[in-house]
Design a protein around this motif. Structure first.
Motif, PDB file in Angstrom:
ATOM      1  N   VAL A  83       0.845  -1.203   0.000  1.00  0.00           N
ATOM      2  CA  VAL A  83       0.000   0.000   0.000  1.00  0.00           C
ATOM      3  C   VAL A  83       0.877   1.248   0.000  1.00  0.00           C
ATOM      4  CG1 VAL A  83      -1.758   1.271   1.305  1.00  0.00           C
ATOM      5  CG2 VAL A  83      -1.910  -1.198   1.108  1.00  0.00           C
ATOM      6  N   GLY A  84       2.025   1.179   0.650  1.00  0.00           N
ATOM      7  CA  GLY A  84       2.976   2.285   0.608  1.00  0.00           C
ATOM      8  C   GLY A  84       3.513   2.521  -0.795  1.00  0.00           C
ATOM      9  N   VAL A  85       3.746   1.454  -1.542  1.00  0.00           N
ATOM     10  CA  VAL A  85       4.171   1.598  -2.939  1.00  0.00           C
ATOM     11  C   VAL A  85       3.063   2.247  -3.757  1.00  0.00           C
ATOM     12  CG1 VAL A  85       4.802   0.296  -5.022  1.00  0.00           C
ATOM     13  CG2 VAL A  85       5.834  -0.287  -2.825  1.00  0.00           C
ATOM     14  N   TRP A  86       1.815   1.886  -3.462  1.00  0.00           N
ATOM     15  CA  TRP A  86       0.675   2.528  -4.129  1.00  0.00           C
ATOM     16  C   TRP A  86       0.646   4.025  -3.800  1.00  0.00           C
ATOM     17  CZ3 TRP A  86      -4.725   2.643  -1.686  1.00  0.00           C
ATOM     18  CH2 TRP A  86      -5.634   3.284  -2.525  1.00  0.00           C
ATOM     19  N   ALA A  87       0.934   4.377  -2.564  1.00  0.00           N
ATOM     20  CA  ALA A  87       0.964   5.792  -2.175  1.00  0.00           C
ATOM     21  C   ALA A  87       2.098   6.533  -2.869  1.00  0.00           C
ATOM     22  CB  ALA A  87       1.093   5.922  -0.659  1.00  0.00           C
ATOM     23  N   ILE A  88       3.199   5.845  -3.141  1.00  0.00           N
ATOM     24  CA  ILE A  88       4.300   6.465  -3.886  1.00  0.00           C
ATOM     25  C   ILE A  88       3.894   6.668  -5.339  1.00  0.00           C
ATOM     26  CG2 ILE A  88       6.636   6.074  -4.770  1.00  0.00           C
ATOM     27  CD1 ILE A  88       7.206   4.576  -2.134  1.00  0.00           C
ATOM     28  N   ALA A  89       3.238   5.667  -5.924  1.00  0.00           N
ATOM     29  CA  ALA A  89       2.879   5.722  -7.348  1.00  0.00           C
ATOM     30  C   ALA A  89       1.830   6.788  -7.626  1.00  0.00           C
ATOM     31  CB  ALA A  89       2.386   4.357  -7.813  1.00  0.00           C
ATOM     32  N   GLN A  90       0.869   6.944  -6.757  1.00  0.00           N
ATOM     33  CA  GLN A  90      -0.175   7.950  -6.951  1.00  0.00           C
ATOM     34  C   GLN A  90       0.089   9.103  -5.991  1.00  0.00           C
ATOM     35  OE1 GLN A  90      -4.036   6.198  -6.671  1.00  0.00           O
ATOM     36  NE2 GLN A  90      -3.853   5.275  -8.684  1.00  0.00           N
ATOM     37  N   ARG A  91       0.788  10.080  -6.491  1.00  0.00           N
ATOM     38  CA  ARG A  91       1.234  11.197  -5.655  1.00  0.00           C
ATOM     39  C   ARG A  91       0.099  12.079  -5.152  1.00  0.00           C
ATOM     40  NH1 ARG A  91       6.895  12.296  -6.366  1.00  0.00           N
ATOM     41  NH2 ARG A  91       7.745  10.844  -7.863  1.00  0.00           N
ATOM     42  N   ASP A  92      -1.036  12.089  -5.821  1.00  0.00           N
ATOM     43  CA  ASP A  92      -2.140  12.955  -5.425  1.00  0.00           C
ATOM     44  C   ASP A  92      -3.200  12.235  -4.602  1.00  0.00           C
ATOM     45  OD1 ASP A  92      -0.923  15.009  -6.782  1.00  0.00           O
ATOM     46  OD2 ASP A  92      -2.023  14.624  -8.638  1.00  0.00           O
ATOM     47  N   SER A  93      -3.045  10.949  -4.385  1.00  0.00           N
ATOM     48  CA  SER A  93      -4.078  10.170  -3.710  1.00  0.00           C
ATOM     49  C   SER A  93      -4.004  10.352  -2.197  1.00  0.00           C
ATOM     50  CB  SER A  93      -3.938   8.691  -4.069  1.00  0.00           C
ATOM     51  OG  SER A  93      -4.890   7.939  -3.363  1.00  0.00           O
ATOM     52  N   ILE A  94      -5.068  10.869  -1.655  1.00  0.00           N
ATOM     53  CA  ILE A  94      -5.182  11.006  -0.202  1.00  0.00           C
ATOM     54  C   ILE A  94      -5.495   9.650   0.413  1.00  0.00           C
ATOM     55  CG2 ILE A  94      -6.466  12.118   1.650  1.00  0.00           C
ATOM     56  CD1 ILE A  94      -6.973  14.431  -0.283  1.00  0.00           C
ATOM     57  N   ASP A  95      -6.310   8.862  -0.288  1.00  0.00           N
ATOM     58  CA  ASP A  95      -6.710   7.558   0.233  1.00  0.00           C
ATOM     59  C   ASP A  95      -5.527   6.607   0.381  1.00  0.00           C
ATOM     60  OD1 ASP A  95      -9.338   8.357   0.329  1.00  0.00           O
ATOM     61  OD2 ASP A  95      -9.815   7.559  -1.657  1.00  0.00           O
ATOM     62  N   ALA A  96      -4.603   6.629  -0.568  1.00  0.00           N
ATOM     63  CA  ALA A  96      -3.449   5.731  -0.492  1.00  0.00           C
ATOM     64  C   ALA A  96      -2.591   6.041   0.732  1.00  0.00           C
ATOM     65  CB  ALA A  96      -2.623   5.844  -1.772  1.00  0.00           C
ATOM     66  N   VAL A  97      -2.359   7.311   0.985  1.00  0.00           N
ATOM     67  CA  VAL A  97      -1.541   7.684   2.146  1.00  0.00           C
ATOM     68  C   VAL A  97      -2.278   7.361   3.439  1.00  0.00           C
ATOM     69  CG1 VAL A  97      -0.445   9.615   3.329  1.00  0.00           C
ATOM     70  CG2 VAL A  97      -0.291   9.431   0.877  1.00  0.00           C
ATOM     71  N   LEU A  98      -3.584   7.602   3.472  1.00  0.00           N
ATOM     72  CA  LEU A  98      -4.354   7.296   4.679  1.00  0.00           C
ATOM     73  C   LEU A  98      -4.373   5.798   4.948  1.00  0.00           C
ATOM     74  CD1 LEU A  98      -6.124   8.303   6.991  1.00  0.00           C
ATOM     75  CD2 LEU A  98      -8.085   8.038   5.474  1.00  0.00           C
ATOM     76  N   MET A  99      -4.539   4.990   3.910  1.00  0.00           N
ATOM     77  CA  MET A  99      -4.527   3.537   4.098  1.00  0.00           C
ATOM     78  C   MET A  99      -3.142   3.051   4.545  1.00  0.00           C
ATOM     79  SD  MET A  99      -6.950   2.097   1.081  1.00  0.00           S
ATOM     80  CE  MET A  99      -6.584   0.423   1.488  1.00  0.00           C
ATOM     81  N   PHE A 100      -2.085   3.658   4.007  1.00  0.00           N
ATOM     82  CA  PHE A 100      -0.730   3.298   4.441  1.00  0.00           C
ATOM     83  C   PHE A 100      -0.535   3.670   5.905  1.00  0.00           C
ATOM     84  CE2 PHE A 100       3.941   4.395   4.476  1.00  0.00           C
ATOM     85  CZ  PHE A 100       4.373   3.080   4.513  1.00  0.00           C
ATOM     86  N   LEU A 101      -1.023   4.830   6.297  1.00  0.00           N
ATOM     87  CA  LEU A 101      -0.913   5.265   7.694  1.00  0.00           C
ATOM     88  C   LEU A 101      -1.674   4.322   8.621  1.00  0.00           C
ATOM     89  CD1 LEU A 101      -0.065   7.357   9.827  1.00  0.00           C
ATOM     90  CD2 LEU A 101      -2.131   8.631   9.238  1.00  0.00           C
ATOM     91  N   MET A 102      -2.898   3.985   8.253  1.00  0.00           N
ATOM     92  CA  MET A 102      -3.683   3.087   9.097  1.00  0.00           C
ATOM     93  C   MET A 102      -3.052   1.689   9.146  1.00  0.00           C
ATOM     94  SD  MET A 102      -6.041   4.688  10.477  1.00  0.00           S
ATOM     95  CE  MET A 102      -5.652   6.400  10.394  1.00  0.00           C
ATOM     96  N   GLY A 103      -2.490   1.236   8.031  1.00  0.00           N
ATOM     97  CA  GLY A 103      -1.805  -0.056   8.022  1.00  0.00           C
ATOM     98  C   GLY A 103      -0.587  -0.060   8.923  1.00  0.00           C
ATOM     99  N   MET A 104       0.153   1.044   8.917  1.00  0.00           N
ATOM    100  CA  MET A 104       1.324   1.133   9.798  1.00  0.00           C
ATOM    101  C   MET A 104       0.900   1.087  11.262  1.00  0.00           C
ATOM    102  SD  MET A 104       4.234   1.369   8.124  1.00  0.00           S
ATOM    103  CE  MET A 104       5.421   2.372   8.965  1.00  0.00           C
ATOM    104  N   VAL A 105      -0.189   1.763  11.593  1.00  0.00           N
ATOM    105  CA  VAL A 105      -0.675   1.755  12.979  1.00  0.00           C
ATOM    106  C   VAL A 105      -1.106   0.342  13.379  1.00  0.00           C
ATOM    107  CG1 VAL A 105      -2.514   2.602  14.485  1.00  0.00           C
ATOM    108  CG2 VAL A 105      -1.314   4.188  12.980  1.00  0.00           C
ATOM    109  N   VAL A 106      -1.785  -0.358  12.476  1.00  0.00           N
ATOM    110  CA  VAL A 106      -2.233  -1.720  12.785  1.00  0.00           C
ATOM    111  C   VAL A 106      -1.041  -2.662  12.928  1.00  0.00           C
ATOM    112  CG1 VAL A 106      -3.489  -3.698  11.830  1.00  0.00           C
ATOM    113  CG2 VAL A 106      -4.526  -1.443  11.803  1.00  0.00           C
TER     114      VAL A 106
END
Length: 168
Positions: free
Chosen positions: A41-64
């Motif tokens: 999911v972090g790679v997805w957040a890197i690939a889509q630089r404008d996606s808020i959802d990708a960064v939020l999902m990466f953040l929530m995944g890191m917390v989990v």
């Protein structure tokens, strides 16, 4: 004091290395699957630089994964399963890297949250539940009536048109 800009690629790369090194000797496959899924999911957040959802999902995944890593360490940490000296060294290295990854995750979460805010995310995390807000700009005043509908005829039907009777 300004927060230094940390690249999302660096965060993903560091946690990828620590996950590989941490899962070399003693952790179960669920540790690797969970961490590598979040890193995907972090790679997805890197690939889509404008996606808020990708960064939020990466953040929530890191917390989990912080919670799941603590559970993995508590359940699977062996007492004296590595009798030979060479296996003991691999275990120490693997355990050290897994623990170091766990210690760095809150710091990484802080930087990922800053990236979430930079991409346009809200300051508070919204899970999609309805909430009460004080924004009253969208409300229309009671004093102003819309001429397209009148209170006596709210559905814009003709006054003399009779509704057909329904049989049930």
């Amino acid at each position: 004091m300004e927060i230094p800009a940390i690249n999302l690629k660096a965060i993903v790369l560091v946690h990828w290395l620590f996950t590989i090194w941490g899962s070399m000797a003693w952790l179960p496959p669920s540790f690797a699957w969970g961490n590598f899924s979040v890193l995907a999911v972090g790679v997805w957040a890197i690939a889509q630089r404008d996606s808020i959802d990708a960064v939020l999902m990466f953040l929530m995944g890191m917390v989990v994964t912080i919670l799941t890593d603590i559970i993995h360490f508590g359940i699977y940490y062996p007492i004296n399963d590595f009798a030979t000296e060479s296996r003991r060294d691999v275990f120490r290295f693997s355990a050290g890297m897994a623990i170091l990854s766990l210690l760095l995750k809150p710091v990484s979460c802080f930087f990922v949250y800053q990236m979430y805010r930079e991409r346009g995310g809200d300051y508070n995390v919204n899970f999609g539940f309805p909430s009460v807000s004080r924004n009253r700009e969208a409300y229309q005043s009671i004093d102003q009536q819309d001429e397209s509908t009148s209170p006596a005829n709210p559905f814009n039907q003709a006054q003399d048109a009779k509704q057909p009777s329904r049989t049930y």
